[in-house]
Design a protein around this motif. Structure first.
Motif, PDB file in Angstrom:
ATOM      1  N   HIS A   1       9.480   8.676  -2.813  1.00  0.00           N
ATOM      2  CA  HIS A   1       8.434   7.880  -3.442  1.00  0.00           C
ATOM      3  C   HIS A   1       7.627   8.707  -4.417  1.00  0.00           C
ATOM      4  O   HIS A   1       7.697   9.932  -4.410  1.00  0.00           O
TER       5      HIS A   1
ATOM      6  N   LEU B   1      11.854  17.396   2.102  1.00  0.00           N
ATOM      7  CA  LEU B   1      10.809  16.553   1.522  1.00  0.00           C
ATOM      8  C   LEU B   1       9.671  16.416   2.522  1.00  0.00           C
ATOM      9  O   LEU B   1       9.897  16.377   3.727  1.00  0.00           O
ATOM     10  N   ILE B   2       8.448  16.378   2.020  1.00  0.00           N
ATOM     11  CA  ILE B   2       7.338  16.055   2.904  1.00  0.00           C
ATOM     12  C   ILE B   2       6.462  15.003   2.237  1.00  0.00           C
ATOM     13  O   ILE B   2       6.440  14.871   1.008  1.00  0.00           O
ATOM     14  N   ARG B   3       5.805  14.253   3.070  1.00  0.00           N
ATOM     15  CA  ARG B   3       4.944  13.172   2.570  1.00  0.00           C
ATOM     16  C   ARG B   3       3.700  13.132   3.443  1.00  0.00           C
ATOM     17  O   ARG B   3       3.772  13.283   4.653  1.00  0.00           O
ATOM     18  N   THR B   4       2.570  12.950   2.801  1.00  0.00           N
ATOM     19  CA  THR B   4       1.322  12.826   3.548  1.00  0.00           C
ATOM     20  C   THR B   4       0.940  11.367   3.648  1.00  0.00           C
ATOM     21  O   THR B   4       0.819  10.700   2.629  1.00  0.00           O
ATOM     22  N   HIS B   5       0.798  10.901   4.852  1.00  0.00           N
ATOM     23  CA  HIS B   5       0.433   9.484   5.052  1.00  0.00           C
ATOM     24  C   HIS B   5      -1.067   9.289   4.981  1.00  0.00           C
ATOM     25  O   HIS B   5      -1.821  10.215   5.177  1.00  0.00           O
TER      26      HIS B   5
ATOM     27  N   PHE C   1      -0.569  19.039   6.568  1.00  0.00           N
ATOM     28  CA  PHE C   1      -0.978  17.747   6.043  1.00  0.00           C
ATOM     29  C   PHE C   1      -2.495  17.658   6.094  1.00  0.00           C
ATOM     30  O   PHE C   1      -3.151  18.544   6.617  1.00  0.00           O
TER      31      PHE C   1
ATOM     32  N   VAL D   1       0.840  11.262  10.318  1.00  0.00           N
ATOM     33  CA  VAL D   1       0.014  11.835   9.248  1.00  0.00           C
ATOM     34  C   VAL D   1       0.884  12.429   8.146  1.00  0.00           C
ATOM     35  O   VAL D   1       0.370  12.934   7.160  1.00  0.00           O
ATOM     36  N   GLY D   2       2.202  12.330   8.312  1.00  0.00           N
ATOM     37  CA  GLY D   2       3.071  12.890   7.279  1.00  0.00           C
ATOM     38  C   GLY D   2       4.518  12.769   7.682  1.00  0.00           C
ATOM     39  O   GLY D   2       4.845  12.224   8.745  1.00  0.00           O
ATOM     40  N   LEU D   3       5.359  13.286   6.813  1.00  0.00           N
ATOM     41  CA  LEU D   3       6.794  13.143   7.051  1.00  0.00           C
ATOM     42  C   LEU D   3       7.518  14.314   6.413  1.00  0.00           C
ATOM     43  O   LEU D   3       7.116  14.800   5.361  1.00  0.00           O
ATOM     44  N   ILE D   4       8.562  14.767   7.064  1.00  0.00           N
ATOM     45  CA  ILE D   4       9.415  15.750   6.408  1.00  0.00           C
ATOM     46  C   ILE D   4      10.879  15.333   6.577  1.00  0.00           C
ATOM     47  O   ILE D   4      11.235  14.606   7.496  1.00  0.00           O
ATOM     48  N   ARG D   5      11.667  15.771   5.621  1.00  0.00           N
ATOM     49  CA  ARG D   5      13.094  15.412   5.630  1.00  0.00           C
ATOM     50  C   ARG D   5      13.893  16.631   5.183  1.00  0.00           C
ATOM     51  O   ARG D   5      13.484  17.334   4.267  1.00  0.00           O
TER      52      ARG D   5
END
Lengths: 205, 205
Positions: free
Chosen positions: A132, A201-205, B111, B199-203
């Motif tokens: 995203h 990949l990392i994403r902060t929610h 995060f 609070v976040g995601l990694i792949r």
DNA sequence: TCATATACTGTAAAAATATACAGTATAAAT
DNA sequence: ATTTATACTGTATATTTTTACAGTATATGA
């Protein structure tokens, strides 16, 4: 968290350094000696301010009764900080200080492969791969990429994150969004530099 | 390293616990209080023995001048390793050792919010939110969640990762995939436990 | 049986330490 | 022009803390 004055920052750092070196907090007098104050009250006042602002806790009546709640240098000391680089329209996504949006504390070995920086994703061209806008893609600096890898490629006036496919002189940079079209490059006519490939990949929610 | 007597082991443990809890070492008197001694000299003697055997260092003349050289417990603090927990069909995603698939070296503050573990995503119910199978969602253990949060909820015989929406007695757990349907729970009839939120995601690519 | 090590109690004093109080100086804000 | 916040010095004292000294008790090995 409240801002600290210049001197309060110094005192907090002094406490942290002392703690790291000796294993126990300093006395007022020791802070004075370290920072050149001539009155223990100087240290006392700064400590009180630090407590009021929530950075430390002081156990009244106890010698060396200082405990650190929020460290200033925490981030710089707590191991590695990986830089986050914006995906700019042109130019290399270099690690030059002016390109670094921020730094994130994390371990460069958290993914299977080591990586060097995070690239902040712009646009929706990889949305079908679950990537995203504003996701941070972990990039390992390398030119050793295979077909199907998710790579960072620098073209004449553009840097882009796409799937890599190369056959002879034809380089294809394939998006993961049917509304975007594949970039096709004839390497005899136009240069293309592989800056690196994504390892996570990392994403902060 | 020399062997410790039973009491010396106790004293060393006491110092370590105090240090972990307060951030600074205990005084002789505090050790006595903790271990039931009635004379500060009891603590003093044990500390001297611990110093002689190389477990601690005592800075003479300093209050609380104890620093630990060799911990008994040998805390496994080789940089923080965050556990990865599989999203199992039933039962809490507890941090019990048998549920931990592996550990990933990273910073729990990477995060915006601190987190406690990674949950490995199973299934495709959140695919439209860009959350794929085998992605690792960073979970902060909390019950303080708001509508719209991505939460881990434990139902009677299922643990699930969904968007949270609650109105009065109706709890809705909403997927991000049109092929899946929302789980609706009347909280008067069925229990639902919020284990934490993402609070976040990694792949890993 | 005697020395030795462990494991304390009890007391006391010297030293370290926190902390209150009374000031001074300076720059920025009102 | 006056207040307010920062940033100290200098002194004093009550309290905390270390640390030495004098004992007691028990188990162990020589």
């Amino acid at each position: 968290m409240k801002e600290l004055t210049k001197q309060q920052t110094k005192v907090l750092a002094c406490v942290e350094v002392y703690l790291n070196q000796t294993g126990f907090p300093p006395t007022r007098a020791e802070i004075c000696k370290e920072l050149g104050f001539k009155s223990p009250n100087a240290a006392e006042m700064h400590l009180r301010a630090l407590e009021k602002k929530g950075y430390i806790n002081i156990k009244s009546g106890s010698s060396r009764g200082i405990s650190i709640i929020k460290s200033q240098q925490e981030y710089e000391q707590s191991g590695l900080q990986i830089p986050v680089i914006g995906l700019v329209a042109a130019g290399s996504p270099t690690l030059a200080e002016e390109n670094i949006e921020k730094r994130i504390p994390c371990d460069p070995e958290m993914f299977a492969d080591q990586f060097d920086y995070f690239l902040k994703v712009k646009g929706l061209s990889m949305i079908d791969a679950g990537i995203h806008e504003d996701d941070l893609v972990a990039i390992k600096k390398t030119t050793d990429v295979k077909n199907g890898d998710l790579v960072v490629v620098r073209l004449e006036n553009e840097v882009t994150l796409k799937y890599f496919k190369k056959k002879d002189h034809l380089l294809e940079l394939i998006p993961a969004n049917k509304d975007f079209s594949t970039i096709e490059i004839d390497l005899r006519e136009q240069e293309a530099f592989v800056e690196g490939k994504s390892v996570g990949l990392i994403r902060t929610h």
